[in-house]
Design a protein around this motif. Sequence first.
Motif, PDB file in Angstrom:
ATOM      1  N   TYR A 179       0.759  -1.258   0.112  1.00 51.02           N
ATOM      2  CA  TYR A 179       0.017   0.186   0.033  1.00 51.02           C
ATOM      3  C   TYR A 179       0.759   1.228   0.105  1.00 51.02           C
ATOM      4  O   TYR A 179       0.388   2.279  -0.437  1.00 51.02           O
ATOM      5  CB  TYR A 179      -0.997   0.044   1.265  1.00 51.02           C
ATOM      6  N   ARG A 183      -0.010   4.056  -2.729  1.00 47.91           N
ATOM      7  CA  ARG A 183      -1.032   4.972  -2.176  1.00 47.91           C
ATOM      8  C   ARG A 183      -1.542   6.070  -3.240  1.00 47.91           C
ATOM      9  O   ARG A 183      -2.812   6.257  -3.346  1.00 47.91           O
ATOM     10  CB  ARG A 183      -0.590   5.543  -0.915  1.00 47.91           C
ATOM     11  N   TYR A 186      -4.406   4.892  -5.591  1.00 48.03           N
ATOM     12  CA  TYR A 186      -5.524   4.147  -5.160  1.00 48.03           C
ATOM     13  C   TYR A 186      -6.815   4.628  -5.746  1.00 48.03           C
ATOM     14  O   TYR A 186      -7.848   3.726  -6.087  1.00 48.03           O
ATOM     15  CB  TYR A 186      -5.603   4.154  -3.654  1.00 48.03           C
ATOM     16  N   THR A 190      -9.311   2.133  -7.826  1.00 51.77           N
ATOM     17  CA  THR A 190     -10.810   1.997  -7.265  1.00 51.77           C
ATOM     18  C   THR A 190     -11.871   1.886  -8.449  1.00 51.77           C
ATOM     19  O   THR A 190     -12.838   1.452  -8.636  1.00 51.77           O
ATOM     20  CB  THR A 190     -11.205   2.827  -6.142  1.00 51.77           C
ATOM     21  N   ASP A 231     -11.036  10.505  -1.287  1.00 55.37           N
ATOM     22  CA  ASP A 231     -11.742   9.502  -0.441  1.00 55.37           C
ATOM     23  C   ASP A 231     -13.272   9.513  -1.118  1.00 55.37           C
ATOM     24  O   ASP A 231     -13.835   8.511  -1.090  1.00 55.37           O
ATOM     25  CB  ASP A 231     -11.744  10.077   1.048  1.00 55.37           C
ATOM     26  N   MET A 234     -13.414   7.585  -4.536  1.00 52.71           N
ATOM     27  CA  MET A 234     -13.237   6.053  -4.122  1.00 52.71           C
ATOM     28  C   MET A 234     -14.551   5.513  -3.416  1.00 52.71           C
ATOM     29  O   MET A 234     -15.071   4.441  -3.859  1.00 52.71           O
ATOM     30  CB  MET A 234     -11.938   5.713  -3.248  1.00 52.71           C
ATOM     31  N   ALA A 235     -15.181   6.193  -2.686  1.00 53.33           N
ATOM     32  CA  ALA A 235     -16.396   5.820  -2.214  1.00 53.33           C
ATOM     33  C   ALA A 235     -17.337   5.670  -3.303  1.00 53.33           C
ATOM     34  O   ALA A 235     -18.110   4.731  -3.174  1.00 53.33           O
ATOM     35  CB  ALA A 235     -16.785   6.735  -0.794  1.00 53.33           C
ATOM     36  N   LEU A 277     -13.669  -3.549   2.617  1.00 52.83           N
ATOM     37  CA  LEU A 277     -12.901  -2.512   2.303  1.00 52.83           C
ATOM     38  C   LEU A 277     -11.871  -2.164   3.588  1.00 52.83           C
ATOM     39  O   LEU A 277     -10.825  -1.429   3.671  1.00 52.83           O
ATOM     40  CB  LEU A 277     -13.341  -1.051   1.693  1.00 52.83           C
ATOM     41  N   LEU A 283      -8.081   2.843   2.190  1.00 52.17           N
ATOM     42  CA  LEU A 283      -9.479   3.060   1.733  1.00 52.17           C
ATOM     43  C   LEU A 283     -10.480   3.014   3.034  1.00 52.17           C
ATOM     44  O   LEU A 283     -11.713   3.102   2.732  1.00 52.17           O
ATOM     45  CB  LEU A 283      -9.877   1.831   1.040  1.00 52.17           C
ATOM     46  N   GLN A 284      -9.934   3.205   4.094  1.00 54.33           N
ATOM     47  CA  GLN A 284     -10.491   3.425   5.398  1.00 54.33           C
ATOM     48  C   GLN A 284     -11.738   4.359   5.647  1.00 54.33           C
ATOM     49  O   GLN A 284     -12.730   4.216   6.003  1.00 54.33           O
ATOM     50  CB  GLN A 284      -9.855   2.942   6.511  1.00 54.33           C
ATOM     51  N   ALA A 286     -12.651   6.167   3.180  1.00 54.77           N
ATOM     52  CA  ALA A 286     -13.837   5.814   2.047  1.00 54.77           C
ATOM     53  C   ALA A 286     -14.989   4.920   2.516  1.00 54.77           C
ATOM     54  O   ALA A 286     -15.946   5.034   2.130  1.00 54.77           O
ATOM     55  CB  ALA A 286     -12.954   5.238   0.664  1.00 54.77           C
ATOM     56  N   ALA A 287     -14.348   3.858   3.069  1.00 56.92           N
ATOM     57  CA  ALA A 287     -15.029   2.922   3.537  1.00 56.92           C
ATOM     58  C   ALA A 287     -15.995   3.417   4.602  1.00 56.92           C
ATOM     59  O   ALA A 287     -17.338   3.034   4.659  1.00 56.92           O
ATOM     60  CB  ALA A 287     -14.387   1.692   4.286  1.00 56.92           C
TER      61      ALA A 287
END
Length: 442
Positions: A179, A183, A186, A190, A231, A234-235, A277, A283-284, A286-287
Motif C-alpha cells: 500500500y 497509495r 488508489y 478503485t 476519499d 473512491m467511495a 474495504l 480505503l478506510q 472511503a469505507a
Amino acid sequence: MSEQSPMALTMTLLLVDDEENILNSLRRVLRNEPYTVLTASSGDQALSLMEAQHIDLVISDARMPSMDGATLLAKIQQRWPECLRILLTGYADISTTIRAINDGQIYRYLSKPWDDDDLRLIIRQALAYQFSEQERQRLERLTLSQNLQLQELNADLENRVKARTAELQQVADMLDLAYSELRRSYATATEVFSSLLNQRLPPERQTNSRVVALVKAFAQRHQLNEALGRDLAMAAALYNLGKLTWKDHLFNSPADFLYKEERELYRRYPEVGEGLLMTLEPLQEAATLIRHHQERWNGSGFPDQLKENDIPYGARLLRLAVDFVELQQGMVLERKLGHDEALQLIQKYAGKLYDPQLCEQFVNLCTELALDTTLTDDTVFMLDTSHLKSGMILVRDLHAKNGTLLLSVGKELDARLIEKLINFEEAEGAKYTLYVRKPQAK
C-alpha cells in the motif's frame, strides 16, 4: 524480513571488496541469514558475476584499486537498475560517497566499522523494499490484464462474478501488502475495481461512473481538500460493493418496494461494503463514507441512525449523488424520474433526508451540469476514433459498452493507443465518441 520468509531464500547478495578479511567479516555477519552470498575482490570480477547470474543486492567497498565502489555501482545502476546498491565507506571517502549517491543512485551507505545488527537490518529493509516494488509492478500488470480479459468474457454472469470476486480479493490482499508504494494510485485503482463490480450488475444499474463524476464535479466546484476529494471519488466508485451478495432479482426491484428479508438485506449493503474495504488502510476513510451514505439528516436512516452533523460530510454528499442518479434509473421508486423531477424531489426532502445547505449547493451544481459545460468549451471537441490525433488529451472518462473503464480523464493519446481503440471498436462492433482537448501549439 524474517528468516521464515520464503522470499528471502531466493535472494542473492554480492559482496565486493579487495580485502579478503573484510569479505570474511561480511560473510560471518550474514552466516545465519537465509541468503545466497557471493563475493568478488574487484569491480571487474563483480561485473562478470552480474552478467552470469541474477543478483538482488550489491554491497561494495568505496576504495578499491582499478575501479572504485562509486564507479562500480554507477555501472550496475545503468545495466541492472533493479539491483539494489549499498556502499561501504570510510570517514575520509566523502567525495566517493557523493559520487555513488549521484551516479550510482545507491539505496544506502554505511560507514566502517559497521554495526553487525544495523547491517543485517538494512539488508532486510532493502530486500523488503525491492520485493514490495516487484509486487507493485506485478500488481499493475495483473490489474491491466484482468481489465482486458473482462472485455472477452461472455460466460454465465453468476459464474463470472464468483471468479472476478475471488480475483478482486486477491488483488486487495496484494494492495494491502504494497500500500505504501501504491497509495497515490488508489483513486484510479478503485475505478478499475468499479469496472469489475459492474460485471455483476445489469447495464441499467451500473451507476458508479455517474456518481463518481458528480462528486468529482462537486469537489472541484467547492474546492474540497485533496484528501476528502480522493476519499469521495473512491467511495463513489465502490459505494454499491455490498450488493455483490444479492441475488439477481433484487437488482431489478426498486428500494421502496422491498419487504421483510429483502428490505433487511438492502439495508445491510452499506455495512457489507465497508467491511470488505476496512482491511485496506488507504480505503478506510472511503469505507466510512460508504457505511454512512444511507443515513438521513433527521436520524431515520441506516445503519447507525446518525443525524445532522454527526453524519460525515462526505457521506451526506455521497447520499445526494447516489439518490439523484438512482432516482433517474428507477432504482428507488417504481418509475424512472427525469433530471428535473429528481432534483425537485431532492429539494422537497431537504432538512429531512438531506443536509439542507449541502442540498442547495448540490442542486445548483446539477442544474448547471445539465448544460454540459464541456460542449460549450471551445477548446473541447467531440470526436470519433477516426478523427483522433496524437497529443490530444481526454477530458471525460471513456467506458466500454459494458461499463468497464477504458481510459481515464487526463490521458494523452498517441498513435499506438488510437490504433488500439479502433481495433477494439471493430472487435466489439461498437462506435465510441471521445471528448478531447487538442494539444496547444508550441
